[in-house]
Design an enzyme around this catalytic site. Structure first.
Site, mmCIF file in Angstrom:
data_model
loop_
_atom_site.group_PDB
_atom_site.id
_atom_site.type_symbol
_atom_site.label_atom_id
_atom_site.label_comp_id
_atom_site.label_asym_id
_atom_site.label_seq_id
_atom_site.Cartn_x
_atom_site.Cartn_y
_atom_site.Cartn_z
ATOM 1 N N GLU A 110 -32.240 65.744 -63.990
ATOM 2 C CA GLU A 110 -31.567 66.821 -64.705
ATOM 3 C C GLU A 110 -30.413 67.323 -63.823
ATOM 4 O O GLU A 110 -30.599 67.417 -62.607
ATOM 5 C CB GLU A 110 -32.514 67.984 -65.000
ATOM 6 C CG GLU A 110 -31.881 68.943 -66.016
ATOM 7 C CD GLU A 110 -32.782 70.148 -66.368
ATOM 8 O OE1 GLU A 110 -33.813 70.365 -65.728
ATOM 9 O OE2 GLU A 110 -32.416 70.864 -67.294
ATOM 10 N N ALA A 245 -38.067 73.661 -58.573
ATOM 11 C CA ALA A 245 -38.982 72.685 -59.140
ATOM 12 C C ALA A 245 -38.322 72.039 -60.356
ATOM 13 O O ALA A 245 -37.328 72.553 -60.870
ATOM 14 C CB ALA A 245 -40.284 73.364 -59.573
ATOM 15 N N MET A 246 -38.880 70.918 -60.797
ATOM 16 C CA MET A 246 -38.312 70.188 -61.938
ATOM 17 C C MET A 246 -39.424 69.654 -62.835
ATOM 18 O O MET A 246 -40.350 69.002 -62.366
ATOM 19 C CB MET A 246 -37.435 69.042 -61.398
ATOM 20 C CG MET A 246 -36.877 68.130 -62.476
ATOM 21 S SD MET A 246 -35.741 69.030 -63.575
ATOM 22 C CE MET A 246 -36.013 68.155 -65.113
ATOM 23 N N HIS A 280 -44.085 78.067 -65.013
ATOM 24 C CA HIS A 280 -42.751 77.828 -65.571
ATOM 25 C C HIS A 280 -42.602 76.343 -65.942
ATOM 26 O O HIS A 280 -42.249 76.001 -67.069
ATOM 27 C CB HIS A 280 -41.700 78.248 -64.538
ATOM 28 C CG HIS A 280 -40.280 77.961 -64.919
ATOM 29 N ND1 HIS A 280 -39.362 78.958 -65.177
ATOM 30 C CD2 HIS A 280 -39.598 76.802 -65.079
ATOM 31 C CE1 HIS A 280 -38.195 78.422 -65.477
ATOM 32 N NE2 HIS A 280 -38.311 77.102 -65.418
ATOM 33 N N GLU A 281 -42.899 75.486 -64.985
ATOM 34 C CA GLU A 281 -42.691 74.048 -65.237
ATOM 35 C C GLU A 281 -43.672 73.533 -66.286
ATOM 36 O O GLU A 281 -43.330 72.662 -67.088
ATOM 37 C CB GLU A 281 -42.804 73.242 -63.944
ATOM 38 C CG GLU A 281 -41.852 73.674 -62.814
ATOM 39 C CD GLU A 281 -40.400 73.828 -63.221
ATOM 40 O OE1 GLU A 281 -39.967 73.213 -64.217
ATOM 41 O OE2 GLU A 281 -39.679 74.607 -62.548
ATOM 42 N N HIS A 284 -42.488 74.236 -69.718
ATOM 43 C CA HIS A 284 -41.479 73.254 -70.146
ATOM 44 C C HIS A 284 -42.085 71.992 -70.748
ATOM 45 O O HIS A 284 -41.415 71.279 -71.490
ATOM 46 C CB HIS A 284 -40.653 72.790 -68.944
ATOM 47 C CG HIS A 284 -39.526 73.685 -68.547
ATOM 48 N ND1 HIS A 284 -38.662 74.255 -69.439
ATOM 49 C CD2 HIS A 284 -39.086 74.062 -67.316
ATOM 50 C CE1 HIS A 284 -37.752 74.963 -68.771
ATOM 51 N NE2 HIS A 284 -37.986 74.861 -67.479
HETATM 52 N N1 BES Z 1 -35.225 72.560 -65.047
HETATM 53 C C1 BES Z 1 -35.184 73.419 -63.936
HETATM 54 C C2 BES Z 1 -34.665 72.804 -62.673
HETATM 55 C C3 BES Z 1 -33.281 72.229 -62.715
HETATM 56 C C4 BES Z 1 -32.275 72.871 -63.343
HETATM 57 C C5 BES Z 1 -32.995 71.060 -62.089
HETATM 58 C C6 BES Z 1 -31.011 72.319 -63.373
HETATM 59 C C7 BES Z 1 -31.743 70.514 -62.120
HETATM 60 C C8 BES Z 1 -30.735 71.138 -62.780
HETATM 61 C C9 BES Z 1 -36.570 73.971 -63.611
HETATM 62 O O1 BES Z 1 -37.420 74.111 -64.694
HETATM 63 C C10 BES Z 1 -36.364 75.349 -63.077
HETATM 64 O O2 BES Z 1 -36.007 76.205 -63.824
HETATM 65 N N2 BES Z 1 -36.553 75.531 -61.788
HETATM 66 C C11 BES Z 1 -36.329 76.799 -61.133
HETATM 67 C C12 BES Z 1 -37.604 77.355 -60.635
HETATM 68 C C13 BES Z 1 -38.124 78.338 -61.608
HETATM 69 C C14 BES Z 1 -39.542 78.652 -61.470
HETATM 70 C C15 BES Z 1 -37.328 79.620 -61.583
HETATM 71 C C16 BES Z 1 -35.400 76.554 -59.989
HETATM 72 O O3 BES Z 1 -35.353 75.426 -59.553
HETATM 73 O O4 BES Z 1 -34.744 77.479 -59.553
HETATM 74 ZN ZN ZN Z 2 -36.958 75.730 -65.876
#
Ligand code: BES
Ligand code: ZN
Length: 828
Positions: A110, A245-246, A280-281, A284
Site C-alpha cells: 500500500e 502497521a499494515m 485497527h488492522e 480493516h
Molecule cells: N493502511 C494503513 C497503513 C498504510 C497507510 C501503509 C498508507 C501504507 C500507506 C494502516 O492500516 C494504518 O492505518 N496504520 C497506522 C497505524 C494505526 C493503528 C493508526 C499507521 O501506520 O500509522
Molecule cells: Zn488503517
C-alpha cells in the site's frame, strides 16, 4: 539483493481494439511477455513486438503486431528487480541476533508499491484472486496472505505454493520470509491466529498481541455479523517498518513497537497502543479488505472507519481501560487543531497523482477527524441501526468496491434517516464550526461560523450540527447559520453532550460561561466535556476571539481534576503556555512555580508507588503528574527521579514501567554524571522496542549542544539509527528549545539526504509537518518559509508545507498578541 519472477494475469480486455496492453510496473526489468487470447475457437497467441517501459507513468506497455479485440486474455511476463533499502515494495529488514547479522525480506504494497514487485494493476478497484509461489532460502519461515498448500525444497531453496486468495485489491498482497518465532492460538470458530517476531524478542512478548488478535476477531465476527473471511490471521513484527502497521489480508505486518509487549516491562500506555493498532488492522480485514474503496479519494472508508473501530473494539476487550476518554483527548484534539488551519484538506479528498496518496494519510484528518465524524454518525443513528446498516453494506458489497454513497445508502436503509445529506457536508468540507450560544434568560440564539485560527480566511460554509443538548427544548440539528427561540425554562443550556460533535462551543454570555466552568469544577460535566471545554477555550484564543489568559483562568477550575484524559489537556494547555517562553524567557520560573502548586493535590493522592487495586487510568495519570513535577523542579519529585535513576542502574526492575521514561529524562535533563553515556549505550544495545523509544525520548532532552550534536551525528548511520526512527530523533530535538537551532540547521544541511532516503516513503512529508509544530518565533517562521517554499513543487510535500506556513503564521500572531495577558497570569 535481486529478485526475479514471472506473473500470469488472466483478465478481460474491454474498450476499443488497440495494439497495446498496459500494466503498472516501477523499476523492474521486463524480460519477456506473451499475450494469448481465448475464445470459442480456442487460443490465439499474439506476437509481442515491443515491451515499452514508461518510466514517468510507472507503466509497462506491451505492443502486439496486430489489433487486440475485446475478450478474454492471458498475459505472461518474466521480470527482474533489485531489492533496495527502502521500506516499500519488496524490502529487507536488517537486524542482529547475538552478534550475528541477519536479514529478513518483507513487502509493503500500500498504496501503490506492488508495481515495484511485479507487473500488475495495483489500483484498488482492480480486484483479483492471487496464486503465489515463493522461492526462498531453505530453513526459514515463508508467510503470505494464505496458508501454504504445498512446500518442497530443491537446491537449498524452499518452494512454497500458497492457497488462492479471495478476490482482493493488489495492495493487500504480502509475503515475509526469514528466521522468526511465533505463538499460536485459535478463535472460537477455528481461525488460526499467530503472532511473530524475530528471535530478538522473547516469545512471551507475543502473548499480549495474540490474546488481542484472537479476541478481536471474535468481537468483529459478532459486531459486523460477517465471519472473518480467511482461515488464518498472522501478525508479524518487522525490524524495519515505515508506518505503524499494515492490514495485508491474513498477514498483518507491524513496526515492532506496535505488536510486542514485554509482560515485565511494557507500560499501560504502550499496551493500549498495541491493542488499538491490532484492532485497527483487524477491523480493516472487513472494512478495507472485504469491501474496498473504489479509489483513493474515499480512503476515509478504510482509515476513518478503522480509527473509530480501534476504540469500539478495545473498549469491548478491555472495558476498564476507559479508552473512549482517550478518543476525545487524542483524536478529538488532534483533529481540531489540524482542521482549524487554513488550507487543510477535507476528509474526502480528490487524488490526481499517485504521489499525492502519501500525503492523503494525514493522521489528524483521514484518521482522527474521519473517526470523530463516524462516531458522531453512530451516535446520531444509534448503535443498533448503525450495525444493521453495516451488515446490509457487507452483504451487498463483499469482495467488491464502494464509494461513501454506498455506505450511506446501507445506513439510510437501516435507520430511515437521510445519512448522505447529514454526512456529505462534514466529509467534503474542510474545517468545522464554532457554535456560539447566546442566552439571556429564556431568549436563546445559536449560531455557527467556519472556525479557523486565521479568521480572515474563513468563509460562510455551514454544517448540519447535531446540538446534542440535554435540554429537550433545544432542536436536534442546527441546519442554518443561526436559530433563535424562546425557551420555557430559562436555565442555562449545555450543548455537545460528551463532546461527541466535531465542533467547538462558545457560551457568549460571561455568566453563562462561568456557570459552565463551575460545572466543570464540580465534575457535573463528563470527563470528555471537561476536556473539550478547556480545549475549546484554547482554540478560540488562537483565533483571537478571546485571550489565552482566559484559558489559563479557566484552568484554575481544574484543580480537582482527577482523570487521566482531563490531565492530558491540562498538560497540553501548559505546553501551550510554555511556547510563550520562547518570547520571554523570564516567564519560565513563574510557569514552573504554577505547575508545582497545581499538581500538588493529585501528587498527594497518587504518590510514587502504584496502589495494588488502582485503575489503569490512575497509573497513567501518575506519569503525567510526575512528569510535570520533574519539569517544574518540584523538589521532592525531582529528587525521587534522580534517586530512581541510580536505583535503576543497579536493578532495572526497580522503576515501574509507566515512570521509566520520566526517570531517564530527568537524569539527562539534569545532566547527571555519566547518565547520557549510560543511556546511549543502553539505546544501542537493547532490542526492546519500548525501551528504545523511551531512551530516544530521554536522550533528546539534553540541554547541552555537544550532546545534541552527538545525536545528530548518528542519524545518517543506519547501524545506529533505523530509517524508520529518523523523523522521531529530529522532531524530538526540534522540540527541545535548548538545541532547536542545531536540529534545524541539521535538517536544512541534510535535506538532500532526507529527500533521497525518504522520497516515496509514507513518512516523507512528516519532516515539514513536525518542524512547523515546534517553532514559536517570527524568525523561525520566516526561516521555515524561506527554506520550504521552494520545495512546494514536490507534490508529496505541497500540502504539509502549505499548512506549515499557515500554522506558523497564525501561531506567531497569537503568541505576540497574548504574551501580555499570559505574563500577567503567571505573575499573579
Ligand atoms: N493502511 C494503513 C497503513 C498504510 C497507510 C501503509 C498508507 C501504507 C500507506 C494502516 O492500516 C494504518 O492505518 N496504520 C497506522 C497505524 C494505526 C493503528 C493508526 C499507521 O501506520 O500509522
Ligand atoms: Zn488503517
Amino acid at each position: 539483493m535481486t529478485f526475479s519472477g514471472s506473473v500470469t494475469i488472466k483478465g478481460k480486455k474491454v474498450g476499443r481494439p488497440s495494439e497495446r496492453i498496459t500494466l503498472h510496473q516501477k523499476g523492474l526489468k521486463v524480460i519477456s511477455a506473451t499475450i494469448t487470447r481465448h475464445d470459442k475457437k480456442g487460443n490465439q497467441t499474439f506476437e509481442v513486438e515491443r515491451i515499452n517501459l514508461q518510466k514517468s507513468y510507472d507503466e509497462v506497455r506491451l505492443h502486439a503486431k496486430e489489433k487486440l479485440f475485446p475478450g478474454a486474455y492471458t498475459l505472461t511476463l518474466e521480470f527482474e528487480g533489485a531489492i533496495h533499502e527502502v521500506m516499500h515494495g519488496i524490502y529487507p529488514c536488517n537486524y542482529i541476533v547475538d552478534g550475528v547479522k541477519k536479514k529478513l525480506i518483507a513487502t509493503q504494497f500500500e498504496s501503490h508499491h506492488a508495481r515495484e514487485a511485479f507487473p500488475c494493476i495495483d489500483e484498488p478497484e482492480a480486484k483479483a484472486t492471487f496464486d503465489l509461489t515463493l522461492i526462498s532460502p531453505e530453513g526459514e519461515y515463508a508467510l503470505s496472505n494464505m496458508p501454504a498448500k504445498k512446500q518442497t525444497t530443491k537446491n537449498n531453496k524452499q518452494i512454497t505454493v500458497f492457497e488462492t486468495t479471495p478476490k482482493m485489491s493488489t495492495y493487500l498482497l504480502a509475503f515475509v520470509y526469514g528466521e522468526l518465532h511465533f505463538k499460536a492460538g485459535k478463535t472460537k470458530d477455528g481461525v488460526t491466529v499467530r503472532t511473530w517476531a524475530t528471535k530478538n524478542h522473547p516469545i512471551e512478548s507475543l502473548d499480549f498481541a495474540l490474546d488481542v488478535g484472537v479476541r478481536a476477531i471474535e468481537f468483529f465476527n459478532d459486531y459486523y455479523g460477517v465471519p472473518y473471511p480467511l482461515t488464518k490471521a498472522d501478525h508479524v513484527a518487522l525490524p524495519d517498518f515505515s508506518s505503524g502497521a499494515m492490514e495485508n489480508w491474513g498477514l498483518i505486518t507491524y513496526r515492532e513497537s506496535c505488536l510486542i509487549v514485554d509482560p515485565a516491562t511494557t507500560s499501560q500506555s504502550m499496551k493500549e497502543r498495541v491493542a488499538t493498532v491490532v484492532t485497527h488492522e483487524l477491523s480493516h480485514q472487513w472494512f478495507g479488505n472485504l469491501v474496498t474503496m473504489q479509489w483513493w479519494d474515499d480512503l476515509w472508508l478504510n482509515e476513518s472507519f478503522a480509527n473509530v473501530m480501534e476504540y469500539v473494539a478495545t473498549d469491548a476487550l478491555f472495558p476498564d481501560w476507559q479508552i473512549w476518554n482517550s478518543f476525545v483527548g487524542q483524536e478529538g484534539l488532534s483533529s481540531q487543531r489540524r482542521d482549524s488551519l487554513p488550507g487543510v484538506q477535507s476528509v474526502r479528498t480528490v487524488v490526481n497523482h499517485p504521489d499525492e496518496i502519501g500525503s492523503l494519510f494525514d493522521p489528524s484528518i483521514v484518521y482522527a477527524k474521519g473517526g470523530r465524524l463516524l462516531n458522531m454518525l453512530m451516535n446520531y443513528l444509534g448503535t443498533d441501526a448503525f450495525r444493521k446498516g453495516l451488515k446490509i453494506y457487507f452483504d451487498k458489497h463483499a469482495y467488491g468496491n464502494t464509494t461513501g454513497d454506498d455506505l450511506w445508502e446501507a445506513l439510510s436503509t437501516a435507520s430511515g434517516k437521510d445519512v448522505a445529506s447529514f454526512m456529505t457536508p462534514w466529509l467534503t468540507r474542510s474545517g468545522f464550526p464554532l457554535v456560539t450560544v447566546d442566552q439571556a434568560g429564556p431568549q436563546l440564539s445559536i449560531s455557527q461560523q467556519h472556525f479557523l485560527v486565521d479568521p480572515v480566511q474563513a468563509d460562510d460554509r455551514i454544517w448540519p450540527v447535531p446540538l446534542l443538548s440535554d435540554d429537550a427544548q433545544v432542536p436536534q440539528l442546527l441546519e442554518t447559520g443561526e436559530l433563535s427561540t424562546a425557551l420555557e425554562n430559562p436555565a442555562y443550556i449545555r450543548i455537545n453532550h460528551d463532546a461527541v460533535g466535531h465542533y467547538i462551543v462558545r457560551y457568549a454570555e460571561p455568566a453563562h460561561a462561568d456557570a459552565i466552568a463551575q460545572l466543570a469544577e464540580s465534575k457535573t460535566l463528563t470527563p470528555s466535556e471537561r476536556l473539550m471545554l478547556l480545549s475549546d477555550s484554547s482554540l478560540v484564543a488562537r483565533a483571537g476571539i478571546a485571550s489565552f489568559g482566559e484559558t489559563l483562568a479557566l484552568l484554575k477550575h481544574y484543580a480537582q481534576e482527577d482523570t487521566e484524559s482531563g490531565w492530558d489537556i491540562i498538560a497540553l494547555s501548559i505546553a501551550d503556555a510554555r511556547r510563550f517562553i520562547d518570547l520571554d524567557e523570564s516567564m519560565e520560573d513563574d510557569i514552573k512555580a504554577f505547575i508545582r502548586q497545581f499538581i500538588q493535590i493529585q501528587f498527594e493522592r497518587l504518590g510514587f508507588v502504584p496502589k495494588e487495586d488502582e485503575s489503569a487510568e490512575d497509573g497513567k495519570l501518575r506519569a503525567t503528574i510526575i512528569s510535570l513535577g520533574v519539569y517544574s523542579e518540584h523538589p521532592e519529585i525531582k529528587q525521587w527521579a534522580l534517586d530512581s535513576f541510580e536505583a535503576y542502574k543497579k536493578d532495572d526492575t526497580s522503576v515501574v514501567s509507566e515512570l521509566r521514561s520520566i526517570v531517564f529524562g530527568a537524569a539527562v535533563r539534569n545532566d547527571v554524571a555519566g547518565a547520557f553515556d549510560y543511556l546511549l549505550k543502553l539505546e544501542e544495545s537493547t532490542s526492546n522496542p519500548d525501551l528504545k523509544s523511551e531512551l530516544l525520548g530521554a536522550l533528546t532532552l539534553s540541554k547541552l549542544p555537544e550532546r545534541a550534536t552527538e545525536l545528530l551525528g548518528r542519524i545518517k548511520d543506519s547501524s545506529k539509527v533505523r530509517q524508520h526512527d529518523v523523523d522521531a530523533w529530529i522532531v524530538y530535538l526540534l522540540r527541545n528549545r535548548y538545541v532547536r537551532d542545531l536540529a534545524w540547521d541539521w535538517l536544512r544541511d541534510n535535506w538532500e539526504w532526507i529527500e533521497k532516503t525518504f522520497e516515496g516513503d509514507k513518512g516523507y512529508d512528516s519532516f515539514p509537518r513536525y518542524a512547523a509544530s515546534t517553532f514559536n518565533t517570527r524568525q523561525l517562521a520566516d526561516e521555515y518559509e524561506a527554506f520550504f517554499e521552494p520545495k512546494l513543487k514536490d507534490v508529496a510535500l505541497t500540502r504539509n508545507i502549505t499548512l506549515g506556513i499557515e500554522e506558523l503564521a497564525a501561531r506567531v500572531v497569537w503568541l505576540e498578541r497574548d504574551l501580555a495577558p499570559v505574563q500577567d497570569f503567571f505573575k499573579q
